[in-house]
Design an enzyme around this catalytic site. Sequence first.
Site, PDB file in Angstrom:
ATOM      1  N   ARG A   1       0.803  -1.240  -0.005  1.00 14.71           N
ATOM      2  CA  ARG A   1      -0.015   0.065   0.026  1.00 14.71           C
ATOM      3  C   ARG A   1       0.940   1.250  -0.077  1.00 14.71           C
ATOM      4  O   ARG A   1       0.491   2.204  -0.648  1.00 14.71           O
ATOM      5  CB  ARG A   1      -0.963  -0.048   1.161  1.00 14.71           C
ATOM      6  CG  ARG A   1      -0.521   0.327   2.464  1.00 14.71           C
ATOM      7  CD  ARG A   1      -1.593  -0.340   3.476  1.00 14.71           C
ATOM      8  NE  ARG A   1      -1.671  -1.600   3.558  1.00 14.71           N
ATOM      9  CZ  ARG A   1      -2.915  -1.973   3.577  1.00 14.71           C
ATOM     10  NH1 ARG A   1      -4.009  -1.323   3.779  1.00 14.71           N
ATOM     11  NH2 ARG A   1      -3.265  -3.309   3.520  1.00 14.71           N
ATOM     12  N   THR A   2       1.924   1.266   0.599  1.00 10.90           N
ATOM     13  CA  THR A   2       2.721   2.699   0.675  1.00 10.90           C
ATOM     14  C   THR A   2       3.354   2.749  -0.337  1.00 10.90           C
ATOM     15  O   THR A   2       3.322   3.919  -0.932  1.00 10.90           O
ATOM     16  CB  THR A   2       3.682   2.636   1.816  1.00 10.90           C
ATOM     17  OG1 THR A   2       2.921   2.166   3.107  1.00 10.90           O
ATOM     18  CG2 THR A   2       4.581   3.872   2.153  1.00 10.90           C
TER      19      THR A   2
ATOM     20  N   ARG B   1      12.334   3.258   2.305  1.00  9.13           N
ATOM     21  CA  ARG B   1      11.750   2.402   3.320  1.00  9.13           C
ATOM     22  C   ARG B   1      12.885   1.594   3.526  1.00  9.13           C
ATOM     23  O   ARG B   1      13.534   0.898   2.560  1.00  9.13           O
ATOM     24  CB  ARG B   1      10.540   1.446   2.849  1.00  9.13           C
ATOM     25  CG  ARG B   1      10.374   0.547   3.979  1.00  9.13           C
ATOM     26  CD  ARG B   1       8.877  -0.225   3.824  1.00  9.13           C
ATOM     27  NE  ARG B   1       7.978   0.883   4.253  1.00  9.13           N
ATOM     28  CZ  ARG B   1       6.539   0.241   4.359  1.00  9.13           C
ATOM     29  NH1 ARG B   1       6.473  -1.104   4.276  1.00  9.13           N
ATOM     30  NH2 ARG B   1       5.553   1.252   4.846  1.00  9.13           N
TER      31      ARG B   1
ATOM     32  N   LYS C   1      24.276  -7.294  -4.902  1.00  8.54           N
ATOM     33  CA  LYS C   1      25.760  -7.310  -5.095  1.00  8.54           C
ATOM     34  C   LYS C   1      26.640  -6.570  -4.184  1.00  8.54           C
ATOM     35  O   LYS C   1      27.784  -6.493  -4.368  1.00  8.54           O
ATOM     36  CB  LYS C   1      26.196  -6.748  -6.670  1.00  8.54           C
ATOM     37  CG  LYS C   1      25.594  -7.165  -7.856  1.00  8.54           C
ATOM     38  CD  LYS C   1      25.654  -6.574  -9.069  1.00  8.54           C
ATOM     39  CE  LYS C   1      24.937  -7.094 -10.261  1.00  8.54           C
ATOM     40  NZ  LYS C   1      24.960  -6.085 -11.366  1.00  8.54           N
TER      41      LYS C   1
ATOM     42  N   HIS D   1       7.227   6.448  10.447  1.00  8.61           N
ATOM     43  CA  HIS D   1       6.412   6.229   9.047  1.00  8.61           C
ATOM     44  C   HIS D   1       5.708   7.649   9.107  1.00  8.61           C
ATOM     45  O   HIS D   1       4.406   7.812   9.322  1.00  8.61           O
ATOM     46  CB  HIS D   1       5.700   5.144   9.381  1.00  8.61           C
ATOM     47  CG  HIS D   1       5.029   4.645   8.032  1.00  8.61           C
ATOM     48  ND1 HIS D   1       5.015   5.517   6.965  1.00  8.61           N
ATOM     49  CD2 HIS D   1       4.362   3.607   7.438  1.00  8.61           C
ATOM     50  CE1 HIS D   1       4.447   5.009   5.899  1.00  8.61           C
ATOM     51  NE2 HIS D   1       4.204   3.710   6.180  1.00  8.61           N
TER      52      HIS D   1
END
Lengths: 307, 174
Positions: A58-59, A108, A86, A136
Amino acid sequence: MSLRSKDLTGLKDLSTDDINLIIETAAGFKDVLGRDIKKVPALRGRTTVNLFYEPSTRTRTSFELAAKRLSTDVINVSVSTSSVVKGETLKDTARTIEALGADFIVVRHACSGAAHFLADNLGSSVINAGDGTNEHPTQALLDIFTIKEKKGSVAGLKVAIVGDILHSRVAKSNIYGLTKLGAEIKLIGPPTLVPLCFGDLGPSVYYDMDEGLKDADIVMTLRIQSERQGKGFFPSTDEYFKNWGLTSKRLLKAKEDVMVMHPGPMNRGVEISSDVADGERSVILEQVTNGLAVRMAVLYLLSGAKQ
Amino acid sequence: MPKVLLDKKDIERAITRMSHEIIEKNKGVSSILLAGIQRGGVHIARRLASKLGLIEGTEIPVGILDIALYRDDINVRKEQPVVRRTHMPAEIHGLKVVLVDDVLFTGRSIRAAMDAIMDLGRPSAVQLAVLVDRGHRELPIKADFVGKNIPTSLDETVRVQLSEDGLEDMVVLE
């Protein structure tokens, strides 16, 4: 009008004026979302990169849509298919993306402080979409927007936040934001997940759900993250539901016009019962819609911030 | 030295005359919607609507149009323009939309307003009414209804203050 900083890393450092500016601006963007043509040319030519080191539906979708509806180009970097596997560091990845011309980097990350770190090291605007157990901010801003829209104002409201406060970045951002706007916050949950030290931030702490819900105007339930189960925070999800699950019977302790919120994703039958989640007091889906308007407002206002 | 260009009475007369012109040009008011541009245009639109309503004996819909997101200087300015509400009382499709603003200057706001209105639907026509036209157009835009033409120099400011904002009705040159 613009925000004072080029970045949005958290509500802890955001002024009350800036919070109100975002909320007021979001109202204008909500108008846009109600139209047939849900796109405005405001940020044409800008580029947004979603850099997600943790899974999110959703975010990430919400940020992507918000950026597209402002006419920016959007690129999603999914870490599992990027150079990160990597061995590239967060800073190098972000600086590479910046060198490609990103104006906004939405990040995030599992580490608390990741967004702050990037904000200090980049010239682009960094927007925190969740950093570890820290903050958040856009989730809390959309919660505040929803509360203001439904209740008129935040000041003086009793807001009960129920569940895993310890690990929840949503709870932390809401505690900072709602306290600044004058709400009275009650934290409810098992002692293992609601340490008393949270009282130092302003809220009162309750371990008894019925007592904590008394006279609440808003009940915000948080997801009990399944990865916490079996780590000694609570015996079982069944027992959690019995003690701290939000049911229609429990909801009677709160005010008659109580509003039920959840940041998603929900675990039905763990922190909330289905009849409450889908009931008439629930605004859970409206929160999602409002999230889009709030994220548009944040992108728009940051694009004018002084470098 | 501020100079009063229009006083309360002048503004009232201008609104009355513009109302008659709007009726004449559109042969009535049957499919008219007034769209006031935030913020100054909104008050003027409401005044025109009430005058039109008085003359024609019917209610004229008034919409509010915010143009912040359509401006052409967003990427140039340091501060973002304030985003305000947009609200139309009806679907604008097929209606004659009269954009209303307080002062017509470079024409850039009107260009933005036309883009904004087109995103809301397809009006049968778009017209423009302004209380003051101060000249200095930078785009090929012309008003259909003008309260007063006022020649100005570029370093002057035209300020419209209205009783809706708690001030005395007045247009001032500064």
